[in-house]
Design an enzyme around this catalytic site. Structure first.
Site, PDB file in Angstrom:
ATOM      1  N   HIS A 182      -1.249   2.998  -6.208  1.00 54.85           N
ATOM      2  CA  HIS A 182      -0.111   2.148  -5.990  1.00 54.85           C
ATOM      3  C   HIS A 182       0.755   1.632  -6.388  1.00 54.85           C
ATOM      4  O   HIS A 182       1.747   0.386  -5.621  1.00 54.85           O
ATOM      5  CB  HIS A 182      -0.606   2.136  -4.025  1.00 54.85           C
ATOM      6  CG  HIS A 182      -1.596   0.536  -4.457  1.00 54.85           C
ATOM      7  ND1 HIS A 182      -2.641   0.332  -5.046  1.00 54.85           N
ATOM      8  CD2 HIS A 182      -1.309  -0.694  -4.731  1.00 54.85           C
ATOM      9  CE1 HIS A 182      -3.407  -0.072  -4.844  1.00 54.85           C
ATOM     10  NE2 HIS A 182      -2.336  -1.481  -4.425  1.00 54.85           N
ATOM     11  N   ASP A 258      -1.904   7.611   5.474  1.00 55.91           N
ATOM     12  CA  ASP A 258      -2.413   9.002   5.436  1.00 55.91           C
ATOM     13  C   ASP A 258      -3.348   9.062   4.442  1.00 55.91           C
ATOM     14  O   ASP A 258      -4.051   8.230   3.931  1.00 55.91           O
ATOM     15  CB  ASP A 258      -1.434  10.053   4.586  1.00 55.91           C
ATOM     16  CG  ASP A 258      -1.710  10.977   4.746  1.00 55.91           C
ATOM     17  OD1 ASP A 258      -1.000  12.366   4.341  1.00 55.91           O
ATOM     18  OD2 ASP A 258      -1.944  11.107   6.093  1.00 55.91           O
ATOM     19  N   SER A 334      -6.123  -5.473  -7.308  1.00 56.08           N
ATOM     20  CA  SER A 334      -5.976  -3.719  -7.209  1.00 56.08           C
ATOM     21  C   SER A 334      -5.613  -3.092  -8.738  1.00 56.08           C
ATOM     22  O   SER A 334      -4.900  -3.276  -9.245  1.00 56.08           O
ATOM     23  CB  SER A 334      -4.681  -3.532  -6.195  1.00 56.08           C
ATOM     24  OG  SER A 334      -3.970  -3.489  -6.461  1.00 56.08           O
TER      25      SER A 334
END
Length: 401
Positions: A182, A258, A334
């Site tokens: 991401h 998802d 992250s």
């Protein structure tokens, strides 16, 4: 001020003992050990060009998902053809060219729950998660800000790097960086800055010889109350451009809303070697096999700009692809490599290996209560085979994890 300096000095000494001193010898049977195992083969097949990306959206430093651990555990197990589709990957080149590569999978049993060497289920993994009210910092802030060349330039802290999109990453090869998908792709398209992606390495601005203790008392800044940055700030980022970025189709098939979060990892290939020691990859063992069930990682949290932040905590629940924990973290961390330290019986030494990628903060609503987790993507045997292939360029060097 004198008592605070003494406390800082004491903390530095304790951290030095934690990372740099040898572990007392004990019987090899009582040591938590890396277990050698044969891993499957993930082999690239045909590659074709794809339409050029648009690079429209900003990178999201926070990932959200309505699917909690129980939801993931109930998800259908992917079959062989599903896995081939999920492990196919896109490669973004620095000139803007985008390719898609299909893969073949060999030597893998899709009905196996996990790798043969790590087949035990962790006790208590089905327990319900705790309800948390604070975001990303769980109770007292347990993060350490690492400063001073004596620590920042020493392994394992030296493997942590910063991405120009705002995330963190980990050196896993001579010119390769492991990070979260991401950080470069929002699930639908590549983010702004992905084509001209840069990787930052902390390096000293200048040599400070004013005091023999100038880099000693500022190794670690941690204490109650608001964070104040170290006064001896003589580090800067040196940037290297990324040549290629590999992202699995398991992430691209949807977005973080998802099951695609199981594939929230990416590998960057730099345009030139970084000349630092990197950290090896390892297949993620069950949490009860980890020393003290502890995981740790370092990254560049946004609330402490320009500072490398280290943390460790006990791992919590786990699924076949995800590891849940309550390590304190903020956006910017992250993409950090989650690692463990265990005994390597073959080399007769303690070894740190990257066993996951910190994806970020997840929160879900269940039965009217907000449940919060920090989540890492586990390096499974298949993911190990794929990432290793990206690094080595062949499968022969990737048969043992």
């Amino acid at each position: 001020m004198r008592s605070w300096a003494a406390l800082s000095r004491l903390t530095s000494i304790l951290l030095c003992f934690l990372f740099l001193l040898p572990v007392p010898s004990s019987s090899s049977s009582s040591r938590p050990q890396w277990t050698p195992q044969r891993v499957p083969v993930v082999l690239a097949q045909q590659t074709q060009d794809r339409p050029a990306p648009h690079f429209l959206s900003q990178a999201r430093l926070e990932v959200t998902s309505p699917c909690d651990p129980e939801c993931h555990k109930k998800a259908p197990r992917p079959n062989y053809w599903d896995l081939r589709r999920l492990l196919a990957y896109e490669t973004l080149h620095s000139n803007g060219r985008l390719t898609e590569t299909a893969v073949g999978i060999y030597g893998y049993d899709p009905n196996a729950n996990t790798s043969p060497a790590y087949s035990a289920e962790a006790p208590g993994t089905s327990r319900r998660s705790h309800v948390r009210r604070k975001r990303q910092i769980f109770g007292h802030d347990g993060r350490f800000s690492i400063a001073g060349q004596n620590f920042l330039l020493k392994f394992p802290f030296s493997v942590a790097v910063k991405l120009s999109t705002g995330c963190s990453g980990t050196l896993v090869g001579d010119r390769h960086v492991l990070t979260a998908a991401h950080c470069v792709h929002d699930g639908k398209n590549y983010v702004k800055g992905a084509q001209k992606l840069r990787v930052g390495f902390l390096k000293p601005k200048q040599r400070d010889s004013s005091s023999p203790f100038s880099n000693f008392t500022n190794h670690v800044e941690r204490g109650p109350g608001p964070y104040s940055p170290p006064s001896n700030d003589r580090m800067k980022f040196q940037w290297i451009r990324a040549k290629r970025t590999h992202v699995p189709k398991g992430w691209i098939k949807g977005n973080a809303n998802d099951i695609g979060m199981d594939y929230d990892y990416a590998l960057l290939e730099l345009k030139k070697p970084h000349k630092r020691r990197h950290m090896k990859l390892g297949v993620s063992p069950p949490t009860q096999r980890l020393p003290g069930r502890r995981v740790q990682f370092s990254g560049f949290d946004n609330d402490r700009p320009g500072k490398l932040v280290y943390r460790f905590c006990q791992a919590g629940e786990e699924t076949s692809d995800l590891l849940y924990q309550h390590c304190d973290a903020q956006p910017g961390a992250s993409g950090s490599g989650v690692y463990a330290r265990m005994w390597d019986g073959r080399r007769r030494r303690w070894e740190r290996k990257v066993i996951g990628v910190f994806s970020g903060h997840q929160w879900v609503e269940r039965e009217g209560a907000s449940q919060e987790f920090n989540v890492a993507v586990r390096i499974t045997p298949l993911k190990y085979a794929q990432i290793c292939y990206w690094i080595k360029g062949n499968y022969v060097d990737c048969r043992e994890g």
